[in-house]
Design a protein around this motif. Structure first.
Motif, PDB file in Angstrom:
ATOM      1  N   MET A   1     -30.111  39.447   3.293  1.00 16.43           N
ATOM      2  CA  MET A   1     -30.482  40.830   2.986  1.00 16.43           C
ATOM      3  C   MET A   1     -30.321  41.745   4.188  1.00 16.43           C
ATOM      4  O   MET A   1     -30.352  42.943   4.063  1.00 16.43           O
ATOM      5  N   SER A   2     -30.148  41.165   5.393  1.00 18.78           N
ATOM      6  CA  SER A   2     -30.075  41.973   6.602  1.00 18.78           C
ATOM      7  C   SER A   2     -28.815  42.821   6.639  1.00 18.78           C
ATOM      8  O   SER A   2     -28.752  43.820   7.341  1.00 18.78           O
ATOM      9  N   ASN A   3     -27.763  42.427   5.910  1.00 18.21           N
ATOM     10  CA  ASN A   3     -26.522  43.186   5.908  1.00 18.21           C
ATOM     11  C   ASN A   3     -26.566  44.379   4.958  1.00 18.21           C
ATOM     12  O   ASN A   3     -25.652  45.177   4.923  1.00 18.21           O
ATOM     13  N   PHE A   4     -27.615  44.458   4.142  1.00 16.06           N
ATOM     14  CA  PHE A   4     -27.724  45.536   3.175  1.00 16.06           C
ATOM     15  C   PHE A   4     -28.386  46.736   3.841  1.00 16.06           C
ATOM     16  O   PHE A   4     -29.502  46.635   4.346  1.00 16.06           O
ATOM     17  N   THR A   5     -27.685  47.848   3.849  1.00 11.74           N
ATOM     18  CA  THR A   5     -28.226  49.063   4.473  1.00 11.74           C
ATOM     19  C   THR A   5     -28.046  50.249   3.534  1.00 11.74           C
ATOM     20  O   THR A   5     -27.136  50.278   2.704  1.00 11.74           O
ATOM     21  N   TYR A   6     -28.952  51.220   3.695  1.00 13.03           N
ATOM     22  CA  TYR A   6     -28.835  52.471   2.953  1.00 13.03           C
ATOM     23  C   TYR A   6     -28.567  53.572   3.973  1.00 13.03           C
ATOM     24  O   TYR A   6     -29.432  53.882   4.798  1.00 13.03           O
ATOM     25  N   GLN A 184     -18.708  51.284  -5.855  1.00 17.49           N
ATOM     26  CA  GLN A 184     -17.706  50.608  -5.031  1.00 17.49           C
ATOM     27  C   GLN A 184     -18.227  50.282  -3.637  1.00 17.49           C
ATOM     28  O   GLN A 184     -17.664  49.424  -2.947  1.00 17.49           O
ATOM     29  N   LEU A 185     -19.292  50.955  -3.210  1.00 15.54           N
ATOM     30  CA  LEU A 185     -19.861  50.702  -1.885  1.00 15.54           C
ATOM     31  C   LEU A 185     -20.855  49.550  -1.886  1.00 15.54           C
ATOM     32  O   LEU A 185     -21.353  49.168  -0.830  1.00 15.54           O
ATOM     33  N   ALA A 186     -21.151  49.003  -3.065  1.00  8.44           N
ATOM     34  CA  ALA A 186     -22.181  47.969  -3.179  1.00  8.44           C
ATOM     35  C   ALA A 186     -21.691  46.626  -2.644  1.00  8.44           C
ATOM     36  O   ALA A 186     -20.496  46.307  -2.668  1.00  8.44           O
ATOM     37  N   CYS A 187     -22.667  45.828  -2.161  1.00  7.71           N
ATOM     38  CA  CYS A 187     -22.361  44.501  -1.618  1.00  7.71           C
ATOM     39  C   CYS A 187     -22.558  43.390  -2.652  1.00  7.71           C
ATOM     40  O   CYS A 187     -22.406  42.221  -2.322  1.00  7.71           O
ATOM     41  N   VAL A 188     -22.938  43.741  -3.855  1.00  8.50           N
ATOM     42  CA  VAL A 188     -23.239  42.731  -4.864  1.00  8.50           C
ATOM     43  C   VAL A 188     -22.382  42.984  -6.100  1.00  8.50           C
ATOM     44  O   VAL A 188     -21.679  44.000  -6.211  1.00  8.50           O
TER      45      VAL A 188
END
Length: 317
Positions: A1-6, A184-188
């Motif tokens: 989850m550390s790679n997920f940023t807003y 398109q910017l989502a990581c999932v």
């Protein structure tokens, strides 16, 4: 989850790939924006001030004009800021607000146009039952359904998109925050979001358009049964303005989504989106004003009264 940023801000690339167009677009968009706001405001003012326009048709037209003003205000000011200078950012919160509001109003307009086509169907095909059918309670309920239906669709779709974890990329290749581009910017995996988007598109675009086509199919049959040319022309004039607005709105949307998957199709999509977010709301009041004798007469009467009152005030000084 550390790679997920807003990200704190998004960069709206807009038309930055063609910087020579930005000054021209700024001038054109500014003119269209002013005409749209003024024109739709006049429609609202005239419909409210002239008691002869207190009918279902103008009640829905007032809703449409207010919707168009709100829709352009949710997108155009930020677009003008981005076109004016090198800074092309929008805050994360601002993007989300624009995201919710633009989708809410876009969905509402699709449903409202279908409601207006039903009003024209009753007026043409069931004229003797029009006053009984289109009572104020029903009109208010249909308008409320349009606004609430668009809001529910927006809240569900926008919230699902907003909750997607992003990968740090904050570049949106458009001039406003659009759902597919944020996805398109989502990581999932966004399969659920895509299914929801297609379902929502079917509910607020395909179904209302189908109802509009069915309504005008019955209207065409009824008009063809009228024997006199004058009667057919009068019946056609009662719905020609709505037909023109529907053609502009849905025509641009359908053309955008039926584009072939070419390398330049996304750039074309920006200009088409510019058309239905700015040009169509500007043309709508012009169409209803120029093609509608009742609106022109009401506007003329209001201007005459205001001018007469002004002369009386000047004489009393």
């Amino acid at each position: 989850m550390s790679n997920f940023t807003y990200p704190e801000v998004f960069i709206l690339l807009g038309f930055s790939a063609r910087p020579f167009l930005e000054p021209v677009l700024f001038m054109l968009v500014s003119i269209f924006y002013v005409v749209s706001v003024v024109g739709n405001s006049i429609i609202i003012l005239v419909s409210c001030m002239d008691v002869r326009l207190h009918t279902p048709m103008y009640f829905f037209l007032t809703n449409l004009s207010f919707l168009d003003i709100s829709f352009t205000m949710s997108i155009v000011p930020q677009l003008l800021v981005n076109l004016w200078g090198p800074q092309k950012t929008i805050s994360y919160g601002g993007c989300m607000v624009q995201f919710y509001i633009s989708h809410w109003l876009g969905a509402t307009e699709c449903v409202l146009l279908a409601v207006m086509s039903y009003d024209r169907y009753v007026a043409i095909c069931r004229p003797l039952h029009y006053a009984v059918t289109m009572q104020p309670q029903l009109c208010m309920g249909l308008a409320l359904t349009s606004w609430l239906g668009g809001l529910i669709i927006s809240v569900v779709g926008s919230t699902l998109t907003m909750l997607l974890p992003l990968c740090g990329n904050n570049h949106i290749d458009h001039f406003f925050c659009e759902m597919p581009l944020i996805m398109q910017l989502a990581c999932v995996d966004t399969s659920l979001n895509e299914m929801e988007m297609y379902l929502a598109s079917f509910i607020v675009v395909v179904l209302p358009l189908g109802l509009i086509l069915v309504s005008y199919g019955y209207i065409a049959q009824a008009v063809l049964k009228i024997r006199s040319a004058k009667g057919r022309r009068k019946a056609f004039n009662t719905c020609s303005s709505h037909m023109a607005v529907v053609s502009l709105f849905y025509g641009s949307i359908i053309f955008m989504y039926l584009q072939p998957a070419k390398s330049n199709s996304h750039e074309q999509g920006k200009f088409i989106a510019l058309f239905y977010t700015i040009v169509t709301p500007m043309l709508s009041p012009l169409i209803y004003t120029l093609r509608n004798k009742d609106v022109k007469k009401a506007l003329s009467n209001i201007l005459k009264v205001d001018f007469k009152n002004l002369l009386q005030n000047l004489q009393g000084l």
